[in-house]
Design a protein around this motif. Structure first.
Motif, PDB file in Angstrom:
ATOM      1  N   ASP A 106      65.932 105.818   0.219  1.00 47.39           N
ATOM      2  CA  ASP A 106      65.722 104.745  -0.541  1.00 47.39           C
ATOM      3  C   ASP A 106      66.811 103.747  -0.639  1.00 47.39           C
ATOM      4  O   ASP A 106      67.000 103.010  -1.350  1.00 47.39           O
ATOM      5  N   LYS A 107      67.894 104.300   0.338  1.00 45.81           N
ATOM      6  CA  LYS A 107      69.129 103.383   0.356  1.00 45.81           C
ATOM      7  C   LYS A 107      69.332 102.883   1.689  1.00 45.81           C
ATOM      8  O   LYS A 107      70.676 102.447   2.216  1.00 45.81           O
ATOM      9  N   VAL A 108      68.356 102.701   2.847  1.00 47.49           N
ATOM     10  CA  VAL A 108      68.820 102.273   3.911  1.00 47.49           C
ATOM     11  C   VAL A 108      68.974 100.856   4.169  1.00 47.49           C
ATOM     12  O   VAL A 108      68.255 100.190   3.511  1.00 47.49           O
ATOM     13  N   PRO A 109      70.026 100.496   4.711  1.00 53.28           N
ATOM     14  CA  PRO A 109      70.456  98.923   4.787  1.00 53.28           C
ATOM     15  C   PRO A 109      69.550  98.308   5.654  1.00 53.28           C
ATOM     16  O   PRO A 109      68.493  99.072   6.317  1.00 53.28           O
ATOM     17  N   GLU A 110      69.670  96.947   5.999  1.00 63.63           N
ATOM     18  CA  GLU A 110      68.908  95.880   6.912  1.00 63.63           C
ATOM     19  C   GLU A 110      69.557  96.761   8.332  1.00 63.63           C
ATOM     20  O   GLU A 110      70.542  96.649   8.586  1.00 63.63           O
ATOM     21  N   LEU A 111      68.339  97.214   9.063  1.00 61.59           N
ATOM     22  CA  LEU A 111      68.544  97.745  10.273  1.00 61.59           C
ATOM     23  C   LEU A 111      68.264  96.666  11.572  1.00 61.59           C
ATOM     24  O   LEU A 111      67.857  95.499  11.301  1.00 61.59           O
ATOM     25  N   ILE A 112      69.116  96.745  12.594  1.00 61.36           N
ATOM     26  CA  ILE A 112      68.717  95.957  13.712  1.00 61.36           C
ATOM     27  C   ILE A 112      67.254  95.791  13.977  1.00 61.36           C
ATOM     28  O   ILE A 112      66.560  96.470  13.677  1.00 61.36           O
ATOM     29  N   LEU A 113      66.984  94.704  14.904  1.00 62.51           N
ATOM     30  CA  LEU A 113      65.563  94.510  15.255  1.00 62.51           C
ATOM     31  C   LEU A 113      64.481  94.973  14.333  1.00 62.51           C
ATOM     32  O   LEU A 113      64.601  94.402  13.195  1.00 62.51           O
ATOM     33  N   ASP A 114      63.255  95.758  14.851  1.00 60.98           N
ATOM     34  CA  ASP A 114      62.475  96.115  13.921  1.00 60.98           C
ATOM     35  C   ASP A 114      62.549  97.368  13.427  1.00 60.98           C
ATOM     36  O   ASP A 114      61.637  98.131  13.034  1.00 60.98           O
ATOM     37  N   HIS A 115      63.737  97.928  13.306  1.00 61.46           N
ATOM     38  CA  HIS A 115      64.299  99.292  12.908  1.00 61.46           C
ATOM     39  C   HIS A 115      63.818  99.734  11.606  1.00 61.46           C
ATOM     40  O   HIS A 115      63.354 101.107  11.459  1.00 61.46           O
ATOM     41  N   ASN A 116      63.813  98.735  10.657  1.00 61.36           N
ATOM     42  CA  ASN A 116      63.159  99.202   9.493  1.00 61.36           C
ATOM     43  C   ASN A 116      61.803  99.454   9.507  1.00 61.36           C
ATOM     44  O   ASN A 116      61.207 100.518   8.523  1.00 61.36           O
ATOM     45  N   ASN A 117      61.150  98.687  10.230  1.00 55.28           N
ATOM     46  CA  ASN A 117      59.641  98.868  10.409  1.00 55.28           C
ATOM     47  C   ASN A 117      59.325 100.374  10.973  1.00 55.28           C
ATOM     48  O   ASN A 117      58.281 100.934  10.593  1.00 55.28           O
ATOM     49  N   ILE A 118      60.057 100.437  12.180  1.00 54.91           N
ATOM     50  CA  ILE A 118      60.041 101.710  12.685  1.00 54.91           C
ATOM     51  C   ILE A 118      60.142 103.150  11.790  1.00 54.91           C
ATOM     52  O   ILE A 118      59.239 104.030  11.665  1.00 54.91           O
ATOM     53  N   LEU A 119      61.192 102.765  10.805  1.00 56.83           N
ATOM     54  CA  LEU A 119      61.534 103.706   9.923  1.00 56.83           C
ATOM     55  C   LEU A 119      60.267 104.010   8.839  1.00 56.83           C
ATOM     56  O   LEU A 119      59.780 105.213   8.822  1.00 56.83           O
ATOM     57  N   ASP A 120      59.687 102.876   8.584  1.00 53.39           N
ATOM     58  CA  ASP A 120      58.456 103.075   7.581  1.00 53.39           C
ATOM     59  C   ASP A 120      57.302 103.704   8.082  1.00 53.39           C
ATOM     60  O   ASP A 120      56.752 104.323   7.404  1.00 53.39           O
ATOM     61  N   LYS A 121      57.089 103.425   9.139  1.00 56.33           N
ATOM     62  CA  LYS A 121      55.938 103.911   9.916  1.00 56.33           C
ATOM     63  C   LYS A 121      56.013 105.431  10.287  1.00 56.33           C
ATOM     64  O   LYS A 121      55.292 105.994  10.421  1.00 56.33           O
ATOM     65  N   ALA A 122      57.510 105.680  10.557  1.00 57.29           N
ATOM     66  CA  ALA A 122      57.708 107.250  10.772  1.00 57.29           C
ATOM     67  C   ALA A 122      57.381 107.992   9.486  1.00 57.29           C
ATOM     68  O   ALA A 122      56.945 108.911   9.415  1.00 57.29           O
ATOM     69  N   LEU A 123      57.789 107.356   8.399  1.00 54.13           N
ATOM     70  CA  LEU A 123      57.822 107.848   7.044  1.00 54.13           C
ATOM     71  C   LEU A 123      56.098 108.168   6.730  1.00 54.13           C
ATOM     72  O   LEU A 123      55.871 109.198   6.288  1.00 54.13           O
ATOM     73  N   GLN A 124      55.513 107.224   6.895  1.00 52.45           N
ATOM     74  CA  GLN A 124      53.913 107.094   6.893  1.00 52.45           C
ATOM     75  C   GLN A 124      53.144 108.410   7.476  1.00 52.45           C
ATOM     76  O   GLN A 124      52.428 108.980   7.170  1.00 52.45           O
TER      77      GLN A 124
END
Lengths: 256, 256
Positions: free
Chosen positions: B149-167
């Protein structure tokens, strides 16, 4: 969303396709058809060697991968607004047409980009097959439905792609609702049960199924009953549109 | 399975990497760490612009895509024999380093293959983070764990990739067992419950969880009890190795 694309002759595609499309990446669609309690899959037959394969295609350099899958689905079936599920990307290093001489179209022999390794992204869709007008692509002479248990040997790893899609479709039943485009707007519990049984390829316990699917709170029981049967007329149900859509976004916990 | 690969200097990679690797295709690993009831994710920090990203890599022209994911996992964590789950392939046409100048390493400016569009295949792994020795790659100066819950803004669409992985990780709990490498060989029901609650990020009903997980028939209750607590000593359980492995292959019907 979709864009007008230039028409490429077969020769232009083989020789210069890589200028339009990403090399090394393709999509393959596993299009399941459901009709009168039967599950089928849409296959293409190649002109050159008569072998069967899944409908697939390439991705334009400025095209979203999902848009490419939608474009291929539409061009093979005529259908729009169909739910497509990406299920797996196949990355075996031997996925090369060049290594499988029987799948080599003559005109492609000199076309290096076409014969090289492709990583392919698999999507499945589940459609009401009586709504489909199957249409071959430029490499194929036939496009037709096959019973799921009578699929011939397909090119490359396409049988494996089909198996994995079927597995994904079945697991998907635990996590998402299904049926809105496959059943009439009002349906009975036995009809819904048969849809699930057909996709799963096995019998389910009727009482347990009814209990679980009602607990998901996506169905609305209507006052009217289905008439015409010999037995006591069964209740009619319909999907609650809002709840169905929410479940498609948020997922379910079915535990079939 | 894995092969010795040539060492490429950064310059060689930027200029001639496409001779070794497939262009336009990459992998990204979302490595979740679990330790003492906390869920974390492994991130890299780029040398050039200090921005954070997921550990990823390219695919050798003769390498299986899954082998590439395993190679990257091993080189960032030192871990072998970890279960990796492919969860989604990201195909947005704007996934180009060339369009994101802040993520452009100086040496790469002339390297067209590196700056072009990449379709990336996402894998997740769930590891016991105290076993990991995080190791930066050639582009990064740091490799470290971040609270989920403290992940910074990542490059490209990496925050989206992380969200989808968690899902995907969360949905996966309905279909497959988890915990064999994350819990001690013998554990209590409250410890197993906490593992599930941590991954799901929410509290679960204790009795309902116990009833459901026992019904899956992958646990063995031992004669011994856990000693040392103030309350009545809880039973110890362990996974039945054979049943756990079968469930990893065939799937479960948890319905959490």
């Amino acid at each position: 969303m979709s864009k007008k694309r230039p028409f490429l002759t077969e020769r232009e595609l083989f020789e210069n396709g890589h200028k339009y499309f990403l090399p090394h990446v393709s999509i393959d669609n596993v299009i399941f058809g459901f009709h009168e309690n039967e599950l089928k899959v849409l296959l293409l037959q190649w002109k050159e060697n008569k072998r069967w394969c899944l409908p697939g295609g390439f991705i334009y350099r400025d095209e979203d991968v999902e848009e490419a899958a939608i474009r291929v689905l539409k061009s093979r079936t005529g259908l729009d607004n169909i739910y497509l599920q990406q299920f797996y990307t196949f990355g075996d290093p031997h996925r090369e047409r060049g290594k499988h001489s029987t799948t080599k179209p003559k005109a492609a022999k000199a076309a290096s980009w076409f014969m090289e390794r492709f990583v392919t992204i698999g999507y499945w869709a589940l459609v009401e097959f009586s709504k489909v007008v199957p249409k071959p692509d430029e490499f194929s002479e036939a496009c037709s439905w096959s019973d799921i248990d009578k699929v011939p040997e397909l090119i490359l790893d396409h049988n494996n792609i089909l198996d994995k899609a079927l597995q994904s479709l079945r697991l998907n039943l635990n996590d998402y609702p299904v049926g809105k485009d496959l059943l009439p707007p009002k349906f009975t519990m036995p009809e819904l049960l048969r849809l699930y049984e057909t996709i799963l390829g096995k019998a389910l316990d009727r009482r347990n199924f009814q209990k679980k699917i009602l607990a998901l709170d996506i169905l609305e029981r209507l006052e009217e009953r289905k008439l015409g049967g010999a037995h006591k007329a069964p209740f009619l149900y319909r999907f609650d549109q809002r709840k169905y859509e929410r479940a498609m976004k948020q997922g379910l916990k079915f535990g079939l």
